[in-house]
Design a protein around this motif. Structure first.
Motif, PDB file in Angstrom:
ATOM      1  N   ILE A  67     -19.827   3.504 -24.333  1.00 48.20           N
ATOM      2  CA  ILE A  67     -20.573   3.992 -25.492  1.00 48.20           C
ATOM      3  C   ILE A  67     -21.117   2.844 -26.327  1.00 48.20           C
ATOM      4  N   GLU A  68     -20.309   1.831 -26.590  1.00 47.45           N
ATOM      5  CA  GLU A  68     -20.743   0.729 -27.439  1.00 47.45           C
ATOM      6  C   GLU A  68     -21.767  -0.174 -26.776  1.00 47.45           C
TER       7      GLU A  68
ATOM      8  N   ARG B 293     -20.019   3.158 -32.627  1.00 42.11           N
ATOM      9  CA  ARG B 293     -18.713   2.507 -32.470  1.00 42.11           C
ATOM     10  C   ARG B 293     -17.603   3.542 -32.347  1.00 42.11           C
ATOM     11  N   VAL B 294     -16.721   3.292 -31.414  1.00 44.09           N
ATOM     12  CA  VAL B 294     -15.495   4.080 -31.296  1.00 44.09           C
ATOM     13  C   VAL B 294     -14.447   3.294 -32.068  1.00 44.09           C
ATOM     14  N   ILE B 295     -14.049   3.816 -33.238  1.00 42.61           N
ATOM     15  CA  ILE B 295     -13.152   3.038 -34.109  1.00 42.61           C
ATOM     16  C   ILE B 295     -11.706   3.512 -34.047  1.00 42.61           C
TER      17      ILE B 295
ATOM     18  N   PRO C 200      -9.019   6.315 -31.312  1.00 44.92           N
ATOM     19  CA  PRO C 200      -9.041   7.211 -30.155  1.00 44.92           C
ATOM     20  C   PRO C 200      -9.642   8.590 -30.454  1.00 44.92           C
ATOM     21  N   ASP C 201      -9.656   8.966 -31.739  1.00 50.73           N
ATOM     22  CA  ASP C 201     -10.198  10.275 -32.098  1.00 50.73           C
ATOM     23  C   ASP C 201     -11.361  10.184 -33.086  1.00 50.73           C
ATOM     24  N   LEU C 202     -12.093   9.042 -33.070  1.00 51.26           N
ATOM     25  CA  LEU C 202     -13.180   8.895 -34.030  1.00 51.26           C
ATOM     26  C   LEU C 202     -14.276   7.955 -33.523  1.00 51.26           C
ATOM     27  N   LEU C 203     -15.491   8.482 -33.559  1.00 52.94           N
ATOM     28  CA  LEU C 203     -16.696   7.725 -33.232  1.00 52.94           C
ATOM     29  C   LEU C 203     -17.574   7.757 -34.475  1.00 52.94           C
TER      30      LEU C 203
ATOM     31  N   GLU D 296     -21.536  -0.196 -44.977  1.00 57.04           N
ATOM     32  CA  GLU D 296     -22.039  -1.560 -45.218  1.00 57.04           C
ATOM     33  C   GLU D 296     -21.983  -2.433 -43.971  1.00 57.04           C
ATOM     34  N   GLY D 297     -21.244  -2.039 -42.959  1.00 53.06           N
ATOM     35  CA  GLY D 297     -21.194  -2.782 -41.696  1.00 53.06           C
ATOM     36  C   GLY D 297     -22.306  -2.413 -40.726  1.00 53.06           C
ATOM     37  N   PHE D 298     -23.237  -1.570 -41.176  1.00 53.59           N
ATOM     38  CA  PHE D 298     -24.349  -1.129 -40.338  1.00 53.59           C
ATOM     39  C   PHE D 298     -25.664  -1.440 -41.058  1.00 53.59           C
TER      40      PHE D 298
END
Length: 193
Positions: free
Chosen positions: A41-42, A71-73, A75-78, A130-132
Motif C-alpha cells: 500500500i505505501e 500510510r498504514v500506521i 494493524p487496524d488503521l490506514l 501536518e505530516g502530509f
C-alpha cells in the motif's frame, strides 16, 4: 461487516463458486494489515476510493499523491490526506453521510492489487495532518476486510513520471489550468495555506 450477502451467495450458488468463495474467506481475507499489506500500500502512488451517500448512491474517485501518501500506521488503521481538488467534496461528503468505504490499490508494474473495505472518518484538525504536505483533511480507515485480488486482467504498464501536481515538502503547489478558465475563475476559492 459480513463479506457475502444473500445476493452474493445466490450468484455463487448459480455459478458453483460458493466453496471457492468460502476458501478465499478462510485463507486470504483478513481484518488487520500485515507487513506485506503495509509495504504494498505505501508503495502505491494512487488508489481508487469507492464511497456511497446516505441512500447508497455510489461514487468512485481516483486518489493520487507522492509515494507513501497512504500510510498504514497500525494493524487496524490506514490514513491518507485529502488534497485540494475540484471542490465538489464527493468522497468526503459521502464519508460523512455513510462511513463505509472500499479502497482498491493497484500496481500496474507488478500486476498486483489489494482491496481494503472498512469504515472511514474525516478530520480537518487531525494532529497527523501536518505530516502530509498539501493535505487539507485526513481520512482514517479502519479495515473490515483486506485481501489481494486476482491480477489476471491488470495490464502491465510502466510509471513514466509522477504527477507534477502531487504535493511535495517545501514546494509551492501548482494550480491546474482549469481553475483559471473563464467559466470557473470567479468561483474558485483561494487555496488555504
Amino acid at each position: 461487516m459480513v463479506m457475502y450477502h444473500a445476493d452474493n451467495r445466490s450468484l455463487q450458488q448459480q455459478f458453483g463458486s460458493e466453496a471457492l468463495a468460502d476458501r478465499f474467506l478462510d485463507t486470504i481475507v483478513h481484518e488487520t494489515f500485515t507487513e506485506a499489506d503495509k509495504t504494498f500500500i505505501e508503495a502505491c502512488g494512487f488508489f481508487f476510493l469507492a464511497t456511497a451517500d446516505r441512500d447508497g448512491r455510489p461514487d468512485c474517485s481516483f486518489k493520487g499523491g507522492p509515494l507513501g501518501f497512504v500510510r498504514v500506521i497500525a494493524p487496524d488503521l490506514l490514513v491518507f490526506p485529502d488534497y485540494d481538488g475540484n471542490g465538489m467534496f464527493k468522497s468526503l461528503g459521502n464519508i460523512r453521510a455513510n462511513p463505509h468505504v472500499g479502497l482498491l490499490f493497484i500496481s500496474l508494474e507488478e500486476q498486483r492489487r489489494r482491496r481494503v473495505n472498512g469504515t472511514a472518518t474525516v478530520s480537518f484538525d487531525d494532529p497527523l495532518l501536518e505530516g502530509f504536505p498539501g493535505g487539507q483533511a485526513l481520512v482514517r480507515v479502519r479495515p473490515d476486510h483486506i485481501f489481494p485480488n486476482c491480477p489476471r486482467y491488470i495490464p502491465k504498464m510502466e510509471m513514466v513520471k509522477a504527477s507534477d501536481y502531487a504535493p511535495q515538502e517545501g514546494c509551492e503547489p501548482l494550480e491546474p489550468e482549469w481553475k483559471s478558465r473563464t467559466e470557473f475563475e470567479d468561483v474558485v476559492p483561494p487555496r488555504k495555506a
